[in-house]
Write an enzyme that holds these catalytic residues in place. Structure first.
Site: not given
Lengths: 66, 251
Positions: B96, B157, B184
């Site tokens: 990622k 966050g 989100g």
């Protein structure tokens, strides 16, 4: 000679290998990666990779995140 | 649910979890099991003396594949190095890719991100980039060979949900690779919305790990992702301005 392990200075015998440094500090065999002076050292090469004065050794593992 | 295929891997769950923010490993374990996830992110950090096997051992025991991230990297060079360390530590080609611009927003730096993605694809990685909700950048990342694109709904966050649903829909409408809504999400309806907008999966951590009851929220997210995916495939009715009776007339 002095080498750096995750930014901590370590006094080790001349010719110390990555494998020896990892063993001395109880680094587990699995789940870690080592770089010397910014280049990844594959596990299979630990025993054949000798450190030199001032080598910067980085040891990373996976933690909770993301 | 039909499986999601990313980088040649078939995933039965379309909910990708993160492990950050959980109070402890026991809480994390219950949340991961409740979520049904098959792929879960971890971060790469310096090994502390006395550090236990921790999260990797947990994922191995649960049969969940680890997805290492490059969180904390600010430049392409840092991210490429961290990805290579993760590949060595975890014996995986998955990454990622996160390259953020600053601590306050944690928004991706698009220039560095694309540069890192190109380098990692060339190096044989299966690259899943955390990206802005920008359809142009998403296209460029897919063209660079990324295995998926992972646009944000809102900054990491924040739990602000999907701030620009139309951008997400433009990305899903045009993307040749799977789209994973990443970051989100605050609650289950937003995860369902992501899937209704055509996303192939949702990646979240904080919404579950920092919920008052992480296990219950993980269950809610699993159901929401399934519901949203089914609803997207089912073809919603067109929106009408005036009412349309659903019972026959009385005459």
């Amino acid at each position: 000679m002095d080498v750096w392990l995750n930014d901590d200075r370590r006094d080790v015998p001349s010719g110390t290998t990555v494998a020896a440094l990892m063993a001395e500090h109880g680094v587990p065999e699995r789940g870690v990666a080592v770089a010397v002076d910014g280049a990844v050292v594959p596990r299979a090469a630990w025993a054949a990779t000798a450190l030199v004065e001032g080598s910067r050794v980085e040891v990373l593992t996976a933690v909770q995140g993301g | 649910m039909d499986p999601l295929v990313i980088g040649g891997r078939k995933l039965g769950s379309r909910l990708i979890m993160g492990t950050g923010g959980a109070a402890n490993l026991a809480v994390l374990e219950r949340a991961l099991v409740a979520s049904g996830t098959e792929l879960t992110t971890v971060a790469m950090r310096r090994l502390d003396a006395g550090g236990g096997p921790g999260v990797l051992a947990l994922l191995e025991r649960l049969g969940i594949e680890a997805l290492p991230n490059t969180a904390g990297c600010r430049t392409a060079a840092e991210a490429v190095h961290t990805a290579r360390m993760a590949r060595e530590a975890l014996a995986t080609d998955l990454v990622k890719l996160e390259v953020v611009a600053d601590e306050r927003t944690l928004l991706p730096d698009p220039i560095e991100l694309l540069d890192a993605a190109e380098q990692l694809v060339d190096d044989g990685f299966t690259v899943l980039p955390y990206t802005n909700d920008d359809p142009v950048l998403a296209t460029k990342l897919a063209e660079a060979g990324c295995a998926a694109v992972m646009p944000l709904g809102a900054p990491i966050g924040t739990g602000l949900g999907i701030r620009n649903p139309h951008n997400i829909e433009m990305i899903t409408a045009a993307s040749p690779v799977p789209v994973v809504l990443d970051a989100g999400i605050g609650t289950a309806s937003e995860a369902a919305q992501a899937m209704e907008l055509g996303c192939d999966a949702v990646l979240l951590a904080t919404a579950v790990t920092r919920a008052s009851d992480p296990e219950a929220m993980a269950t809610a997210m699993r159901l929401a992702v399934e519901a949203g995916h089914l609803a997207h495939g089912a073809g919603r009715i067109p929106r009408r301005f005036w009412a349309q009776a659903s019972s026959p007339g009385s005459e």
